[in-house]
Design a protein around this motif. Structure first.
Motif, PDB file in Angstrom:
ATOM      1  N   ASP A  24      -1.401  -5.648   3.090  1.00 20.94           N
ATOM      2  CA  ASP A  24      -1.983  -6.583   2.125  1.00 20.94           C
ATOM      3  C   ASP A  24      -1.511  -6.187   0.731  1.00 20.94           C
ATOM      4  O   ASP A  24      -1.817  -5.091   0.252  1.00 20.94           O
ATOM      5  CB  ASP A  24      -3.505  -6.523   2.209  1.00 20.94           C
ATOM      6  N   PRO A  25      -0.751  -7.046   0.045  1.00 20.54           N
ATOM      7  CA  PRO A  25      -0.208  -6.680  -1.266  1.00 20.54           C
ATOM      8  C   PRO A  25      -1.277  -6.456  -2.338  1.00 20.54           C
ATOM      9  O   PRO A  25      -1.009  -5.841  -3.362  1.00 20.54           O
ATOM     10  CB  PRO A  25       0.702  -7.858  -1.632  1.00 20.54           C
ATOM     11  N   GLY A  26      -2.483  -6.907  -2.108  1.00 23.18           N
ATOM     12  CA  GLY A  26      -3.543  -6.734  -3.086  1.00 23.18           C
ATOM     13  C   GLY A  26      -4.393  -5.492  -2.858  1.00 23.18           C
ATOM     14  O   GLY A  26      -5.361  -5.256  -3.575  1.00 23.18           O
ATOM     15  N   VAL A  27      -4.037  -4.678  -1.862  1.00 21.36           N
ATOM     16  CA  VAL A  27      -4.837  -3.504  -1.510  1.00 21.36           C
ATOM     17  C   VAL A  27      -3.997  -2.245  -1.669  1.00 21.36           C
ATOM     18  O   VAL A  27      -2.862  -2.180  -1.190  1.00 21.36           O
ATOM     19  CB  VAL A  27      -5.355  -3.619  -0.052  1.00 21.36           C
ATOM     20  N   LEU A  28      -4.540  -1.232  -2.356  1.00 20.69           N
ATOM     21  CA  LEU A  28      -3.831   0.042  -2.522  1.00 20.69           C
ATOM     22  C   LEU A  28      -3.848   0.858  -1.239  1.00 20.69           C
ATOM     23  O   LEU A  28      -2.883   1.514  -0.892  1.00 20.69           O
ATOM     24  CB  LEU A  28      -4.450   0.864  -3.646  1.00 20.69           C
ATOM     25  N   GLY A  29      -4.968   0.836  -0.548  1.00 19.47           N
ATOM     26  CA  GLY A  29      -5.096   1.579   0.691  1.00 19.47           C
ATOM     27  C   GLY A  29      -6.483   1.398   1.265  1.00 19.47           C
ATOM     28  O   GLY A  29      -7.385   0.902   0.595  1.00 19.47           O
ATOM     29  N   SER A  40      -0.447   1.666   0.391  1.00 20.80           N
ATOM     30  CA  SER A  40       0.588   0.793  -0.143  1.00 20.80           C
ATOM     31  C   SER A  40       1.787   1.631  -0.580  1.00 20.80           C
ATOM     32  O   SER A  40       1.661   2.474  -1.463  1.00 20.80           O
ATOM     33  CB  SER A  40       0.055   0.021  -1.357  1.00 20.80           C
ATOM     34  N   PRO A  41       2.958   1.395   0.020  1.00 19.84           N
ATOM     35  CA  PRO A  41       4.124   2.175  -0.381  1.00 19.84           C
ATOM     36  C   PRO A  41       4.497   1.969  -1.849  1.00 19.84           C
ATOM     37  O   PRO A  41       4.752   2.931  -2.566  1.00 19.84           O
ATOM     38  CB  PRO A  41       5.243   1.663   0.520  1.00 19.84           C
ATOM     39  N   GLY A  42       4.489   0.724  -2.304  1.00 21.03           N
ATOM     40  CA  GLY A  42       4.907   0.432  -3.670  1.00 21.03           C
ATOM     41  C   GLY A  42       3.914   0.851  -4.734  1.00 21.03           C
ATOM     42  O   GLY A  42       4.296   1.239  -5.833  1.00 21.03           O
ATOM     43  N   LYS A  43       2.643   0.781  -4.423  1.00 20.15           N
ATOM     44  CA  LYS A  43       1.619   1.061  -5.436  1.00 20.15           C
ATOM     45  C   LYS A  43       1.084   2.484  -5.371  1.00 20.15           C
ATOM     46  O   LYS A  43       0.478   2.952  -6.329  1.00 20.15           O
ATOM     47  CB  LYS A  43       0.472   0.068  -5.298  1.00 20.15           C
ATOM     48  N   VAL A  44       1.284   3.181  -4.255  1.00 20.56           N
ATOM     49  CA  VAL A  44       0.757   4.539  -4.114  1.00 20.56           C
ATOM     50  C   VAL A  44       1.884   5.547  -3.873  1.00 20.56           C
ATOM     51  O   VAL A  44       2.046   6.507  -4.619  1.00 20.56           O
ATOM     52  CB  VAL A  44      -0.287   4.625  -2.980  1.00 20.56           C
TER      53      VAL A  44
END
Length: 59
Positions: A24-29, A40-44
């Protein structure tokens, strides 16, 4: 690292050692009831990787 968090918080971990990609692109983890985590690979992961390789994290 997990042991140090347990020591600092006084709470035992429920993590089962399994980590999956958060889709889910809106969830960090997410921490799931079975002890699995999604991240989230991109955000975390990317900011952590950058910090560990000498770069400054982007917030």
């Amino acid at each position: 690292m997990i042991k140090s968090v347990e020591q600092r918080t006084g709470s035992p971990t429920r993590w089962n050692g399994r980590v999956f990609e958060e889709l889910d692109p809106g969830v960090l983890g997410t921490a799931h009831p079975d002890g699995t985590m999604t991240i989230s690979p991109g955000k975390v992961l990317d900011p952590v990787r950058q910090a560990y390789t000498g770069g400054r994290p982007v917030c």
